[in-house]
Design a protein around this motif. Structure first.
Motif, PDB file in Angstrom:
ATOM      1  N   LYS A 184       0.497  -1.147   0.428  1.00 27.88           N
ATOM      2  CA  LYS A 184       0.265   0.151   0.128  1.00 27.88           C
ATOM      3  C   LYS A 184       0.570   1.175   0.199  1.00 27.88           C
ATOM      4  CE  LYS A 184      -3.589  -1.823   2.854  1.00 27.88           C
ATOM      5  NZ  LYS A 184      -4.297  -2.416   4.035  1.00 27.88           N
ATOM      6  N   THR A 197      -3.023  -1.963  11.537  1.00 26.77           N
ATOM      7  CA  THR A 197      -3.722  -2.724  10.375  1.00 26.77           C
ATOM      8  C   THR A 197      -4.855  -3.022  10.856  1.00 26.77           C
ATOM      9  OG1 THR A 197      -2.632  -4.954  10.932  1.00 26.77           O
ATOM     10  CG2 THR A 197      -1.572  -3.151   9.365  1.00 26.77           C
ATOM     11  N   GLY A 201      -4.312   0.850   8.482  1.00 31.31           N
ATOM     12  CA  GLY A 201      -5.140   0.307   7.660  1.00 31.31           C
ATOM     13  C   GLY A 201      -6.721   0.150   7.720  1.00 31.31           C
TER      14      GLY A 201
HETATM   15  N1  LIG Z   1      -8.885  -7.108   6.839  1.00 29.74           N
HETATM   16  C1  LIG Z   1      -7.609  -6.378   7.099  1.00 29.74           C
HETATM   17  N2  LIG Z   1      -7.199  -7.376   6.477  1.00 29.74           N
HETATM   18  C2  LIG Z   1      -5.737  -7.071   6.063  1.00 29.74           C
HETATM   19  C3  LIG Z   1      -5.744  -5.390   6.415  1.00 29.74           C
HETATM   20  N3  LIG Z   1      -4.033  -5.524   6.110  1.00 29.74           N
HETATM   21  C4  LIG Z   1      -3.039  -6.797   6.331  1.00 29.74           C
HETATM   22  N4  LIG Z   1      -4.576  -7.307   6.047  1.00 29.74           N
HETATM   23  C5  LIG Z   1      -5.018  -8.492   5.705  1.00 29.74           C
HETATM   24  O1  LIG Z   1      -3.997  -9.384   6.624  1.00 29.74           O
HETATM   25  C6  LIG Z   1      -3.399 -10.965   6.405  1.00 29.74           C
HETATM   26  C7  LIG Z   1      -2.277 -10.786   6.694  1.00 29.74           C
HETATM   27  O2  LIG Z   1      -1.328 -10.234   5.847  1.00 29.74           O
HETATM   28  P1  LIG Z   1       0.500  -9.915   5.550  1.00 29.74           P
HETATM   29  O3  LIG Z   1       0.217  -8.381   4.603  1.00 29.74           O
HETATM   30  O4  LIG Z   1       0.525 -11.416   4.915  1.00 29.74           O
HETATM   31  O5  LIG Z   1       1.137  -9.487   6.983  1.00 29.74           O
HETATM   32  P2  LIG Z   1       2.729  -9.926   7.415  1.00 29.74           P
HETATM   33  O6  LIG Z   1       3.125  -9.243   8.341  1.00 29.74           O
HETATM   34  O7  LIG Z   1       3.085  -9.902   5.949  1.00 29.74           O
HETATM   35  O8  LIG Z   1       2.575 -11.361   6.800  1.00 29.74           O
HETATM   36  P3  LIG Z   1       3.926 -12.899   6.358  1.00 29.74           P
HETATM   37  O9  LIG Z   1       3.297 -12.516   5.187  1.00 29.74           O
HETATM   38  O10 LIG Z   1       3.094 -14.075   7.390  1.00 29.74           O
HETATM   39  O11 LIG Z   1       5.266 -12.425   7.378  1.00 29.74           O
HETATM   40  C8  LIG Z   1      -3.460 -10.626   4.868  1.00 29.74           C
HETATM   41  O12 LIG Z   1      -5.062 -11.744   4.517  1.00 29.74           O
HETATM   42  C9  LIG Z   1      -4.072  -9.220   4.177  1.00 29.74           C
HETATM   43  O13 LIG Z   1      -4.680  -9.056   3.577  1.00 29.74           O
HETATM   44  C10 LIG Z   1      -5.816  -4.699   6.817  1.00 29.74           C
HETATM   45  O14 LIG Z   1      -5.983  -3.789   7.127  1.00 29.74           O
HETATM   46  N5  LIG Z   1      -7.327  -4.772   7.058  1.00 29.74           N
END
Ligand SMILES: Nc1nc2c(ncn2[C@@H]2O[C@H](COP(=O)(O)OP(=O)(O)OP(=O)(O)O)[C@@H](O)[C@H]2O)c(=O)[nH]1
Length: 425
Positions: free
Chosen positions: A240, A374, A400
């Motif tokens: 984002k 988030t 987020g």
């Molecule tokens: N509803 C919602 N879902 C979110 C938001 N931000 C991230 N997600 C969801 O949360 C999940 C995890 O997000 P990632 O960005 O993969 O998290 P990460 O910290 O990178 O996790 P890893 O890849 O496992 O290390 C995903 O399914 C995203 O789509 C948000 O603000 N709202």
């Protein structure tokens, strides 16, 4: 829909809970209502609430020590016991001061977010938001009929504190906020609307100093290290942010530093495509520090404005994670002694009070310079942001409220306070 519209609609669970709870709070103890409006007694109470020897143990003094329940363990490998309390330990890896060394940050924040609603357009009201549970039961819609009022006494204060704690604001913050609301109003009859407005003011006051967009520095490339537990939303947030910076005319390079999970790398590549930014990857299991080094070399060679480095959130144990983050920092400093210029800790709002533990833990692992929260959509735990601001005072750069590319915006304390309490800003 405007970002506030989304925030308000999607914060439905927490705001509806608070909104309805505050309506119920006033209605429950209501003895009188405004028909017509009765002014408060000339001087019903001194400014300091004359609360009699309370049975409960919580004086309204802001400085009084209070018992804070121990939150659950952060989602991190923890070989030893968690370390509650302020972080006084020295940094893991001797790291020179970060932003103070930089040439003064440009007065720039996150680029503006695409917003299809013209300015001044009314925010969309959440469909299911109403006059509150009791209000509805008693047929009291907005602007209809007499306004319920209740005397602000010990019982009401206690219920208010409980309501705020239930919204994940944390005991300490909930007590302080309630005490501030009561100050000068103790013994007076107040309406739910007044309580909501006072609460929103208190929340905005606490949040104001931490609402600071990600600072942008003149040095190029600005290196942003992104840390946080797995699943907190690091990858999504990088996608984002990259997209928004790109739209604002900045060139961005992303490094997929979570080399332990092929799925994490793929996910970042998808976001890179969406955002139109290159994503540097390395084979699964390879050293993230060397990827970070290569990515910085590329970003420097290309004259990129920003390099965002994703990291793994979970390793074998906390020491491994600490060593890995320290190694990334050590290695990129060979190319730029001031890097990383920002270390963003991404927190998942749905973890509630656990977010407080994560901040404490990551401050020991890395030189966290700011937070992104988030998943404020669909959680009843939005109040944790208030607790974080009150306890750590770390800048909150963005929030987020969804999985789409434009579901991230700079943190606006007044909008957030209004959304959380169910008011219009
Ligand atoms: N509803 C919602 N879902 C979110 C938001 N931000 C991230 N997600 C969801 O949360 C999940 C995890 O997000 P990632 O960005 O993969 O998290 P990460 O910290 O990178 O996790 P890893 O890849 O496992 O290390 C995903 O399914 C995203 O789509 C948000 O603000 N709202």
């Amino acid at each position: 829909m405007s970002f506030f519209g989304k925030l308000k609609t999607r914060l439905f669970k927490s705001s509806a809970k608070l909104d309805q709870g505050l309506d119920a709070l006033v209605s429950e103890g209501e003895g009188e209502s405004d028909a017509p409006q009765v002014p408060p007694p000339a001087d019903p109470a001194p400014d300091t609430p004359p609360r009699e020897a309370p049975e409960r143990e919580t004086p309204p003094s802001p400085d009084a020590p209070v018992k804070v329940p121990q939150p659950a363990e952060p989602d991190l490998p923890t070989p030893g016991a968690p370390q509650p309390g302020p972080d006084t330990s020295p940094p893991v890896d001797p790291q020179p001061e970060r932003p103070s060394e930089m040439p003064g940050p440009a007065p720039m924040g996150l680029p503006p977010i695409g917003d299809s609603v013209p300015e001044g357009a009314p925010p969309e009201a959440p469909e299911s938001r109403g006059p509150g549970l009791f209000g509805r039961l008693m047929g009291r819609g907005a602007g209809e009929g007499p306004v319920a009022r209740r005397v602000l006494d010990d019982d009401m204060l206690e219920e208010l504190e409980e309501l705020l704690i239930a919204s994940d604001m944390g005991v300490e913050t909930a007590l302080r906020v309630s005490a501030n609301i009561a100050e000068g109003r103790y013994g007076r009859r107040v309406s739910a609307r007044e309580i909501k407005e006072l609460l929103a003011q208190e929340i905005a006051r606490i949040m104001e100093p931490v609402a600071r967009p990600l600072p942008l520095y003149p040095s190029k490339p600005q290196v942003v290290l992104v840390v946080g537990v797995n699943g907190s939303g690091k990858t999504t947030t990088i996608g984002k942010l990259a997209s928004q910076f790109r739209e604002a005319g900045k060139s961005v390079v992303v490094a997929a530093g979570d080399t332990f999970r092929a799925a994490a790398v793929e996910q970042l590549q998808v976001w890179g495509e969406r955002a139109g930014v290159p994503v540097m990857t390395a084979p699964e299991g390879s050293d993230p520090a060397s990827l970070a080094f290569e990515a910085l070399t590329k970003a420097q060679a290309e004259g990129a404005d920003l390099l965002m480095i994703d990291t793994a959130g979970r390793l074998q144990n906390r020491a491994d994670l600490m060593e890995e983050l320290a190694k990334i920092v050590r290695v990129i400093r060979k190319k730029d002694p001031d890097a990383p210029h920002n270390t963003l800790l991404v927190l998942d709002a749905t973890t509630g009070q656990n977010a407080l533990n994560q901040v404490e833990t990551f401050r020991k692992l890395a030189d966290v310079s700011g937070l992104v929260m988030t998943k404020l959509d669909g959680t009843a735990k939005g109040g944790v942001l208030v607790a974080l601001a009150d306890r750590f005072g770390l800048p909150i750069h963005a929030i987020g409220v969804g999985e789409q590319i434009d579901d991230l915006a700079p943190f606006d304390p007044e909008e957030f306070a209004a959304a959380l309490t169910g008011l219009d800003p």
